[in-house]
Design a protein around this motif. Structure first.
Motif, mmCIF file in Angstrom:
data_model
loop_
_atom_site.group_PDB
_atom_site.id
_atom_site.type_symbol
_atom_site.label_atom_id
_atom_site.label_comp_id
_atom_site.label_asym_id
_atom_site.label_seq_id
_atom_site.Cartn_x
_atom_site.Cartn_y
_atom_site.Cartn_z
ATOM 1 N N THR A 431 15.919 -1.618 -3.797
ATOM 2 C CA THR A 431 15.445 -0.256 -3.537
ATOM 3 C C THR A 431 15.482 0.620 -4.781
ATOM 4 O O THR A 431 14.589 1.417 -5.008
ATOM 5 N N TYR A 437 8.661 -2.714 -2.500
ATOM 6 C CA TYR A 437 7.338 -2.665 -1.873
ATOM 7 C C TYR A 437 6.384 -1.789 -2.678
ATOM 8 O O TYR A 437 5.195 -2.079 -2.791
ATOM 9 N N ASP A 532 -4.506 -7.080 5.151
ATOM 10 C CA ASP A 532 -3.456 -7.207 6.157
ATOM 11 C C ASP A 532 -2.142 -6.684 5.596
ATOM 12 O O ASP A 532 -2.032 -6.371 4.414
ATOM 13 N N ALA A 533 -1.135 -6.591 6.478
ATOM 14 C CA ALA A 533 0.093 -5.873 6.125
ATOM 15 C C ALA A 533 0.901 -6.563 5.034
ATOM 16 O O ALA A 533 1.677 -5.914 4.336
ATOM 17 N N GLN A 537 2.371 -7.893 -0.853
ATOM 18 C CA GLN A 537 3.534 -8.681 -1.282
ATOM 19 C C GLN A 537 3.111 -10.067 -1.726
ATOM 20 O O GLN A 537 3.606 -10.593 -2.714
ATOM 21 N N PRO B 337 1.129 0.281 7.542
ATOM 22 C CA PRO B 337 1.229 -1.099 8.049
ATOM 23 C C PRO B 337 2.345 -1.893 7.367
ATOM 24 O O PRO B 337 3.021 -2.703 8.004
ATOM 25 N N SER B 338 2.555 -1.664 6.052
ATOM 26 C CA SER B 338 3.591 -2.448 5.376
ATOM 27 C C SER B 338 4.955 -2.170 5.991
ATOM 28 O O SER B 338 5.862 -2.988 5.885
ATOM 29 N N ALA B 341 4.713 -3.209 10.271
ATOM 30 C CA ALA B 341 4.604 -4.667 10.432
ATOM 31 C C ALA B 341 5.944 -5.354 10.182
ATOM 32 O O ALA B 341 6.128 -6.519 10.532
ATOM 33 N N ARG B 342 6.876 -4.619 9.551
ATOM 34 C CA ARG B 342 8.227 -5.182 9.426
ATOM 35 C C ARG B 342 9.082 -4.829 10.638
ATOM 36 O O ARG B 342 9.938 -5.612 11.048
ATOM 37 N N GLN B 399 18.746 -11.511 9.754
ATOM 38 C CA GLN B 399 17.642 -11.099 8.900
ATOM 39 C C GLN B 399 17.043 -9.778 9.379
ATOM 40 O O GLN B 399 16.723 -8.908 8.570
ATOM 41 N N ARG B 405 17.503 -2.337 7.731
ATOM 42 C CA ARG B 405 18.265 -1.513 6.799
ATOM 43 C C ARG B 405 17.440 -1.242 5.542
ATOM 44 O O ARG B 405 17.338 -0.113 5.070
ATOM 45 N N ARG B 406 16.802 -2.295 5.032
ATOM 46 C CA ARG B 406 16.058 -2.138 3.791
ATOM 47 C C ARG B 406 14.796 -1.297 3.983
ATOM 48 O O ARG B 406 14.332 -0.656 3.062
ATOM 49 N N GLU B 570 3.148 -16.944 12.737
ATOM 50 C CA GLU B 570 2.986 -16.655 11.311
ATOM 51 C C GLU B 570 4.102 -17.327 10.502
ATOM 52 O O GLU B 570 3.858 -17.891 9.437
ATOM 53 N N ARG B 598 -3.169 -12.950 10.785
ATOM 54 C CA ARG B 598 -2.534 -11.744 10.223
ATOM 55 C C ARG B 598 -3.237 -10.475 10.710
ATOM 56 O O ARG B 598 -2.584 -9.465 10.984
ATOM 57 N N LEU B 599 -4.549 -10.543 10.833
ATOM 58 C CA LEU B 599 -5.268 -9.365 11.318
ATOM 59 C C LEU B 599 -4.950 -9.109 12.791
ATOM 60 O O LEU B 599 -4.829 -7.958 13.219
#
Lengths: 680, 680
Positions: A431, A437, A532-533, A537, B337-338, B341-342, B399, B405-406, B570, B598-599
């Motif tokens: 971070t 990201y 896509d999301a 990355q 989305p980033s 999507a998490r 995970q 958290r991240r 995925e 992914r879409l």
């Protein structure tokens, strides 16, 4: 304490045997990693002085409160500089000393790495002559106040204001909102007397010209009380008890006036009347951030080295499960593929990252020379490179420390194993210094920019092969993979990885083809508006891994480098398979095309196994450095765990004070309820 | 403390708006998750009593030492049972109360979940009548001593001995080596008066008949001093300051005699003369372990629920980056989305795991009924199921907590964010109750056994399709995917996932085909002797994910379930692609076949987004439950962070004691060196 017994003797025998098996020259490799024998010996001299000072003893550290750890950290800092004076250490020696105590997370690092460089780079000559020496000698202590409660990475949105008052030729610093409170600032909480504050510069008339830097006194240099108009404090403990010795702090400013000369005005300024003077070389100020990020690559390597050393040593002496026919004992757990296939890639990444960091710091030195002569041509490339690498190495090394810790089974969860603290102190690296990201977005953006520059250029269609080849040679390091798309005669290798092949060439080529395929697709989906999301990355990772794989300098120990490449390919399998870059050879019957790669990894792991202890010994870590009962050099892990447990504060009385207070009343109630007498 | 300002008001507005947008009926869903409205209200009643008791206040918890946290934990335990008595709680109420305080990691859990059940299940009727009631009422406190310094999961290798002495009709417990020291035993360090010890039973003449259980008094029930022959203590702090309130301990026994009746002899025993009595139903003793593992599935779900609630709430009120045209403010980060999507897949896994846990506990109840009537036919299937699920859910949830958290950027690293503590306390779940790598081996072994039983059977070749179909219907739940290989007319779906398709059917089918392909390959490579290092994990994951995907009960909120399936696919892409199970439809030009998937995930995330706050509210967590400044119900996160920082012990004095001790001397030296006066 019970006498040592067979298992402990066996621990030592196993460790000695593993050491004897190593064919590499450990001290030669170690000297190489430390930039030569002379540098290693220098580090040893400094380290010996620190280790023999009782203040630097770590044995009681796991039992201290956060407040005690902060106070201890300040004492260590004071003592370190005292030792530097007594032993006439050079600045380089002092830097080595800070490397040696890196697991103490001292708040003085913020003075040395953030506050001082920013001040030196951006202060006006006048301010520099007034404070430069005081700062360099730590006659005052500083911090760098950027992040706010409401905003971090996005500097453009910071809310703190610095309004220029032409009447008095002052700036007025102010925190207009709760969210504008400076927050997370290392060394601000209880330590710093001064700081460099990021604030929006407001000109007379109210025009906001964006964030600029201001040098501000925070605390009285005699009493250490906060000066009027500053509300200062510590933001409280960090997650998992980490970073305890650093006083990350907050600051609120209420109409605090500072002289005009306290603006850091080397690259931007205000006239006496309040006219903004446009910075001629604003980009020159980025250098510092790039320096910190390139240092993070080296640091990630050495961190992985620590984790690998501890886990591989423990796995060498720990015996579990099936009987080893040679000794009649249970097998050393490192012989199990499921275990060494987890640990050896960590070792490989440590070697690659350490050497990558060294190559990067050479590039950075070249960049610094360029910048000092006003040449910013390499800045953009260096920015992409450090952004991508910072994300790549921190993501990998966070995971590696945890994988190493978990590989040690139950004991890995003891504080005495040492890796829990490493993890907790290191995990914020995902971070800080640019959120990973966000940095990935910058790598993607740069990749797309270069791609579009080349392939959206109408001239390209009519360019001759020779012109295209010339263009290909001019691509900067992080874009070299794009040359693959310039030559239609090139195509991806269609062979499966096999130990007999040119593994290195094939692997690098596959990594580059993957980067090219992903960037090409990203350019298309961006045009269609359908990314896509996870695309950002995946592209950033692909581009950066292609760059690392092809960096000549990381090829130090051949098998280690190959293992790095193969495991990188394995983690890229989804991309490789989905772009058809990795298909079984035509001669092979249908089956799992990933299998050849996985078997090759297994083969290289097996060949590396006898060198594992030697390769970790070459990192040169002492027991004091590692501070791990499971990573002790002599392998006597169980004795070490036993010895350390005896220091636990709960063990200092046989009967806990909770007994009379809580446990006994609870049991007495229970006995009553069970119809038993109080005395059983 | 500064007055609330715009950003905090905006926080509350954003949270209220998100809540208003939700279309699901939150309280109905919440009641469903809690097994009905009556159960939810019961939990509320119990919870309100705990919350209003000052002892259960958590605000000072981040500042306590480990020793203080242990003492506090015992006080909480005592108080909880006092409250239970005062309020006449039923055993079910008490269980709810322990659920409510689950983040306190109390050592009494070891008495309740490990010691007592083992004792009840395996003690002889005589021992049960003597101690059963005392144990149930906590007139004595116990622990379960299995793991040793040198061995954990591999029970067969434990070294502690229990030698039967026919002359006195006693067992002599002994720790012959340092590595035989019992280690990691929860509640042993400073709490327990008694324990159940795993030790190798040695018969007269020296025959070792393997590990058995013995009931042993450890401490005096009056003075709490260790009894003679027992060296007892705490093993020291855990990694990352976690699990502090639990006194994981060690024990060494020096020729400790216990009466013959203290062997837990329901399933195995020794005659007075020292003849071993073979256990008739040894497998019956496995029930307890399976019970604990099946409980871990539910627990993982609720843990993920906590993480999702905190991170989704913060992402809803946190505004960063690009401007939102509707409001003119920066965008809520959850709209990126980033980020969502998490987070939304974490939410989806929480729902799936909670319901899976409920289904599993029903299966376990059925098993328990079977076992009590001596029927062990379902034991093997339940063993595979719980082994695979334990690994799957703990790996995923560890995970997920860290991803959540991240996702919160810098503030996620504050202890006040709450998720650091959750992570540190939860991460050992990968190792305890069966190390995940070891459990995966058991799933693989079971899969291969069933596979070989069917496909190595020569009768299969000549079996009619009808016979094969019948065989397919007899496959147990965790092997159902093997039916795909029994019917040659079946083939994998060749369509790409598309929202318009039968997404659920296709996804489940793909997960099953993947399991079948992997097990088939594993059977082949095992025959060839060429398994790779990660095969075990990939097979176990594939088999377990096929089982979960096809479990009807987890289909509670349709879109949540679909998102779970798609993100599972995925994460399975490498397998799907390498076995050719997932290829682009023939009509589509060459491209990335993973793209459609992914879409589709992106599309489902977008549709779920307006429900995110409602779906997390339905977990029913109060601010007290979450103990997170970033997860507060009203969204006023910055005020909460500010308020909590004021409690930091370092802030209780304006000038730190480190100033006179260390900071001032360091600065004075610096000023001298810089040629400045001591007073600046």
């Amino acid at each position: 304490m019970p006498a040592p017994h067979d298992a402990s003797k066996q621990n030592a025998i196993d460790m000695a045997a593993a050491r004897a098996k190593t064919s590499i020259n450990v001290s030669t490799l170690r000297d190489f990693l430390y930039n030569g024998a002379a540098q290693w010996q220098k580090r040893e001299r400094v380290s010996n002085i620190l280790v023999s000072d009782p203040l630097f003893n770590k044995s009681q550290r796991p039992f201290l409160t956060r407040k005690e750890l902060y106070i201890r950290g300040q004492a260590l800092t004071n003592r370190l500089y005292e030792l530097a004076e007594n032993h006439k250490w050079t600045p380089e020696d002092v830097q080595l000393a800070f490397g040696v105590v890196s697991d103490e997370v001292l708040s003085i690092n913020l003075h040395n790495i953030a506050f001082e460089p920013v001040f030196l780079l951006q202060a006006s000559p006048e301010l520099l002559s007034q404070y430069g020496d005081l700062i360099a000698k730590r006659g005052i202590l500083g911090c760098y106040l950027q992040t706010e409660l409401g905003h971090g990475t996005n500097v453009g949105r910071l809310e703190t204001t610095a309004t220029y008052i032409p009447e008095t030729q002052e700036f007025e610093l102010h925190s207009p909102t709760l969210t504008s409170t400076k927050w997370w600032i290392g060394a601000l909480g209880k330590t710093s007397t001064h700081g460099v504050v990021q604030a929006k510069l407001i000109l007379p008339g109210g025009k906001d010209v964006g964030p600029h830097l201001f040098f501000v006194q925070l605390r009285d240099t005699e009493t250490h009380q906060p000066l009027p108009g500053r509300i200062l404090g510590d933001i409280g403990p960090k997650a998992m008890g980490a970073y305890a010795a650093t006083d990350n702090g907050f600051a609120r400013f209420t109409h605090v006036r500072i002289p005009k000369s306290h603006m850091l005005s080397k690259f931007a300024g205000v006239t006496d009347e309040g006219k903004y003077v446009t910075p001629p070389h604003a980009k020159l100020s980025y250098g510092g951030m790039l320096y910190i990020r390139s240092g993070m690559v080296t640091a990630a390597g050495w961190l992985g080295a620590k984790a690998a050393t501890v886990a591989i040593r423990y796995a060498t002496v720990r015996r579990q499960g099936t009987l080893d026919p040679a000794s009649g004992l249970e097998s050393q757990v490192i012989t199990y593929p499921s275990l060494h296939a987890r640990l050896l890639p960590i070792l490989a990444r440590a070697y690659v990252f350490i050497e990558l960091g060294r190559a990067l710091s050479r590039s950075f030195d070249a960049l610094a020379r360029d910048l000092s002569s006003g040449n910013t041509s390499q800045l953009a490339e260096m920015h992409v490179m450090t952004s991508g690498l910072k994300t790549l190495v921190t993501t990998a090394s966070i995971q590696d420390v945890e994988t190493a810790r978990r590989s040690m089974g139950g004991h890995g969860y003891s504080a005495f194993a040492g890796l829990g603290k490493l993890y907790a102190d290191y995990v914020p690296s995902a971070t800080y210094e640019g959120e990973n990201y966000v940095l990935d977005q910058q790598v993607l953006r740069a990749g797309l920019k270069t791609f579009n520059l080349i392939f959206s250029n109408p001239a390209l269609a009519s360019a001759s092969p020779a012109d295209k080849a010339k263009l290909a040679t001019r691509l900067p390091g992080t874009s070299r993979y794009l040359r693959l798309l310039l030559d239609p005669s090139l195509c991806p290798p269609d062979c499966i990885i096999h130990p007999a092949d040119d593994v290195v060439g094939t692997a690098i080529s596959l990594l580059e083809w993957r980067a090219a395929a992903l960037v090409k697709e990203a350019a298309q989906t961006q045009k269609d508006g359908t990314p896509d999301a996870t695309a950002t990355q995946r592209v950033a990772k692909a581009v950066t891994e292609a760059f690392v794989g092809g960096t000549r300098e990381v090829r130090v120990v051949e098998k280690v480098y190959v293992l790095y490449l193969l495991t990188t390919l394995e983690s890229a399998l989804v991309d490789l398979l989905s772009f058809g870059l990795y298909v079984p050879p035509k001669t092979e019957a249908a089956g799992d095309p990933a299998r050849g790669l996985r078997l090759a990894i297994g083969q290289f792991c097996k060949e590396l196994l006898p060198e594992a202890i030697g390769l970790t010994d070459a990192f040169g870590y002492s027991d004091w450095d590692l501070d791990s009962a499971l990573g002790v050099h002599d392998g006597r892990v169980y004795e070490a765990l036993w010895a350390r447990a005896q220091d636990e504060p709960l063990n200092q009385t046989e009967v806990t004070e909770a007994y009379e207070a809580s446990i006994k009343p609870m049991m007495l109630r229970g006995r009553r309820a069970a119809g038993a007498s109080a005395k059983l």
